[in-house]
Write a protein that holds these residues in place. Structure first.
Motif, PDB file in Angstrom:
ATOM      1  N   TRP A  50       0.811  -1.221   0.000  1.00  0.00           N
ATOM      2  CA  TRP A  50       0.000   0.000   0.000  1.00  0.00           C
ATOM      3  C   TRP A  50       0.846   1.274   0.000  1.00  0.00           C
ATOM      4  O   TRP A  50       0.319   2.377  -0.176  1.00  0.00           O
ATOM      5  N   GLY A  51       2.141   1.157   0.217  1.00  0.00           N
ATOM      6  CA  GLY A  51       2.967   2.368   0.245  1.00  0.00           C
ATOM      7  C   GLY A  51       4.424   2.045   0.005  1.00  0.00           C
ATOM      8  O   GLY A  51       4.796   0.872  -0.125  1.00  0.00           O
ATOM      9  N   PRO A  52       5.275   3.083  -0.061  1.00  0.00           N
ATOM     10  CA  PRO A  52       6.706   2.842  -0.262  1.00  0.00           C
ATOM     11  C   PRO A  52       7.272   2.074   0.933  1.00  0.00           C
ATOM     12  O   PRO A  52       6.959   2.388   2.082  1.00  0.00           O
ATOM     13  N   GLU A 232      11.316  10.878   7.293  1.00  0.00           N
ATOM     14  CA  GLU A 232      10.745  10.367   6.040  1.00  0.00           C
ATOM     15  C   GLU A 232      10.738   8.848   5.980  1.00  0.00           C
ATOM     16  O   GLU A 232      10.183   8.265   5.053  1.00  0.00           O
ATOM     17  N   ARG A 233      11.340   8.204   6.986  1.00  0.00           N
ATOM     18  CA  ARG A 233      11.466   6.750   6.977  1.00  0.00           C
ATOM     19  C   ARG A 233      11.165   6.230   8.372  1.00  0.00           C
ATOM     20  O   ARG A 233      11.666   6.805   9.341  1.00  0.00           O
ATOM     21  N   LEU A 234      10.384   5.165   8.470  1.00  0.00           N
ATOM     22  CA  LEU A 234      10.162   4.543   9.768  1.00  0.00           C
ATOM     23  C   LEU A 234      10.627   3.094   9.681  1.00  0.00           C
ATOM     24  O   LEU A 234      10.118   2.324   8.856  1.00  0.00           O
ATOM     25  N   ASP A 235      11.610   2.745  10.512  1.00  0.00           N
ATOM     26  CA  ASP A 235      12.064   1.363  10.584  1.00  0.00           C
ATOM     27  C   ASP A 235      11.324   0.734  11.756  1.00  0.00           C
ATOM     28  O   ASP A 235      11.569   1.074  12.914  1.00  0.00           O
ATOM     29  N   GLU A 264      -1.633   2.448  11.821  1.00  0.00           N
ATOM     30  CA  GLU A 264      -0.941   3.284  12.807  1.00  0.00           C
ATOM     31  C   GLU A 264      -0.038   4.344  12.195  1.00  0.00           C
ATOM     32  O   GLU A 264       0.094   5.431  12.754  1.00  0.00           O
ATOM     33  N   VAL A 265       0.633   4.029  11.087  1.00  0.00           N
ATOM     34  CA  VAL A 265       1.589   5.003  10.541  1.00  0.00           C
ATOM     35  C   VAL A 265       1.364   5.331   9.068  1.00  0.00           C
ATOM     36  O   VAL A 265       2.085   6.166   8.509  1.00  0.00           O
ATOM     37  N   GLY A 266       0.363   4.687   8.454  1.00  0.00           N
ATOM     38  CA  GLY A 266       0.144   4.847   7.011  1.00  0.00           C
ATOM     39  C   GLY A 266      -0.120   6.280   6.585  1.00  0.00           C
ATOM     40  O   GLY A 266       0.214   6.681   5.462  1.00  0.00           O
ATOM     41  N   HIS A 267      -0.715   7.074   7.480  1.00  0.00           N
ATOM     42  CA  HIS A 267      -1.087   8.448   7.125  1.00  0.00           C
ATOM     43  C   HIS A 267       0.092   9.416   7.143  1.00  0.00           C
ATOM     44  O   HIS A 267      -0.054  10.573   6.765  1.00  0.00           O
ATOM     45  N   LEU A 268       1.269   8.948   7.592  1.00  0.00           N
ATOM     46  CA  LEU A 268       2.384   9.883   7.796  1.00  0.00           C
ATOM     47  C   LEU A 268       3.188  10.146   6.527  1.00  0.00           C
ATOM     48  O   LEU A 268       4.050  11.020   6.505  1.00  0.00           O
ATOM     49  N   GLY A 269       2.924   9.350   5.488  1.00  0.00           N
ATOM     50  CA  GLY A 269       3.650   9.547   4.230  1.00  0.00           C
ATOM     51  C   GLY A 269       5.113   9.133   4.313  1.00  0.00           C
ATOM     52  O   GLY A 269       5.941   9.625   3.553  1.00  0.00           O
ATOM     53  N   CYS A 270       5.441   8.254   5.242  1.00  0.00           N
ATOM     54  CA  CYS A 270       6.833   7.795   5.380  1.00  0.00           C
ATOM     55  C   CYS A 270       7.047   6.510   4.594  1.00  0.00           C
ATOM     56  O   CYS A 270       6.120   5.733   4.402  1.00  0.00           O
TER      57      CYS A 270
END
Ligand code: LLP
Length: 424
Positions: A50-52, A232-235, A264-270
């Motif tokens: 669903w995202g990068p 910009e990145r969440l590990d 939980e974090v999908g909306h952050l654009g990370c």
């Protein structure tokens, strides 16, 4: 699901009978299924589609270069915790910009090595480490992308030896102090903040602790962005558990885990990175062993195998359960009896299972420890001067030895008797 199934009355790894591998290589031996490794990697990749994102395989789980090559060629990144793991990933052809360097105690030498070779990011675990990395990077004239591993103080509800996200654990920086630490990074040369890192433990069978930790990371993302940091990145670490006993309720699957991450974090654009090890390798490998003796004891029979705690330490170290099955398929309705299943090492702890119900077994019968692909071969030793256990990779009807069993000569010739001992 894995690719170890009975066919024609005998357990196979994909299309290869385990009897064939045992006859050619001897036992004990680890056997991995390439199709299973790839399948598990792809499940994670699809769960984050669903995202990068980048799925960085936790090399520590099973670090054979052939396994890293297989996963790296499929597009996986790698999570490494030492120069040795970094070198393995590079030897498998994984480019530096797909390698994340984690770990609590990175040395200056290790930092220099990965900065020279190229690295996607370094996950910082402490302030002294942050200051050292800044000095090293500045001296080398590079700017290194970093995250800080935060400790969210969440109970992972797993074995105490593999829980890492409580405030009493040695890992990361308390999340309450994160803003201060990020502010200092901004003032230091050689470091460039790219995101946040968290990992709360291993063999988690409940999604709730992940959810709690990721929620805290999302809040922190907002706070750090407000402070002017480019997050910009969440590990988000590794840790998703596997079913060790077929009889157990299966833990959540990658798809469900991916959905929690998205919520939980999908909306952050990370860009999301994860570091799964066990779920990729665990059920993709088994340890094949042979029965040396069946010994009658007081009120119990012992199966004495040629595999021991030095080959698979998990039962001795964590009290871990591994399903143990006969390679010959038991006929339907076969009666079972309880065995204590042990290795030949001179310690009572060298016990794999107690009163385990098995079909009647005789000397030379082959058995397989399931779910042994992760934290199996990598934790093996030569205790009791037992040569390091070999590894085999199967792909379809092909198979190859990917780490040979050392000969006794090789084992002994690695060591040296000093001149002053041999002189007289
Ligand atoms: N990322 C970090 C920072 C880790 O420390 C670990 C595991 C992982 C990722 C991968 O976690 P996994 O997805 O495999 O759960 N020897 C123990 C497990 C130790 C796990 C250590 N860290 C065992 O046999 O159960």
């Amino acid at each position: 699901m894995d690719h170890f199934l009975y066919r024609d009355g005998s357990l196979h790894a994909e299309d290869v009978p385990l009897t064939e591998i045992a006859a050619a290589v001897g036992t004990p031996v680890y056997v991995y299924s390439a199709a299973t490794l790839l399948r598990h990697y792809r499940l994670f990749d699809e769960a984050l589609a669903w995202g990068p994102h980048l799925v960085c395989y936790a090399v520590k789980a099973a670090s054979n270069v052939a396994i890293l090559k297989l996963l790296g060629d499929a597009g996986a990144g790698m999570d490494v915790v030492s120069e040795g793991e970094y070198r393995r990933a590079r030897a498998a052809g994984v480019p530096g910009d797909r390698i994340v360097f984690s770990g609590v105690g990175k040395t200056e030498g290790e930092m220099r090595h990965v900065l020279a070779g190229g690295v996607r990011q370094i996950n910082l675990e402490s302030e002294p480490e942050m200051r050292l990395l800044s000095r090293v990077a500045a001296e080398m004239g590079v700017e290194v992308p970093v995250t800080v591993r935060v400790n969210p103080d969440v109970d992972a509800k797993t074995h105490e030896k593999i829980a890492t996200g409580r405030s009493e654990n040695k890992f990361g920086i308390p999340i309450a102090r994160a803003r201060e630490v990020y502010a200092e990074i901004d003032r230091l040369p050689g470091l460039r903040v790219v995101g946040i890192d968290v990992h709360i433990g291993s063999q988690l069978t409940d999604l709730d602790p992940f959810r709690q930790a990721y929620r805290k990371v999302a809040q922190l993302t907002g706070a750090l962005r407000a402070d002017g940091h480019a997050i910009e990145r969440l590990d988000l670490g590794g840790g998703l558990g596997i079913p060790y006993a077929r009889s157990n309720l299966a833990p959540p699957v990658p798809q469900e885990y991916g959905a929690v991450i998205r919520e939980e974090v999908g909306h952050l654009g990370c860009e999301v990175e994860i570091e799964p090890g066990r779920l990729i390798a665990g059920n993709a490998g088994l340890l094949l062993a042979s029965t040396i003796y069946v010994k009658e004891g007081e009120g119990r029979d012992f199966l004495i195998l040629d595999a021991a705690m030095n080959d698979l330490i998990r039962p001795a170290m964590y009290g871990a359960h591994h399903d143990i099955v006969t390679v010959a398929e038991p006929a339907a309705g076969t009666e079972t009896r309880p065995y204590d299943i042990v290795g030949p090492v001179c310690e009572t702890g060298d016990t794999f299972a107690k009163a385990r119900e098995m079909p009647q077994i005789k000397a030379r019968d082959l058995v397989a420890f399931r779910s042994a692909g992760a934290y199996g071969a990598v934790m093996a030793s030569e205790y009791n001067a037992r040569p390091l256990v070999p590894e085999v990779l199967v792909q379809g009807s092909d198979w190859a030895v990917i780490r040979p069993r050392p000969s006794y000569e090789e084992m002994i010739l690695r060591e040296a008797i000093p001149q002053w001992l041999s002189a007289g």
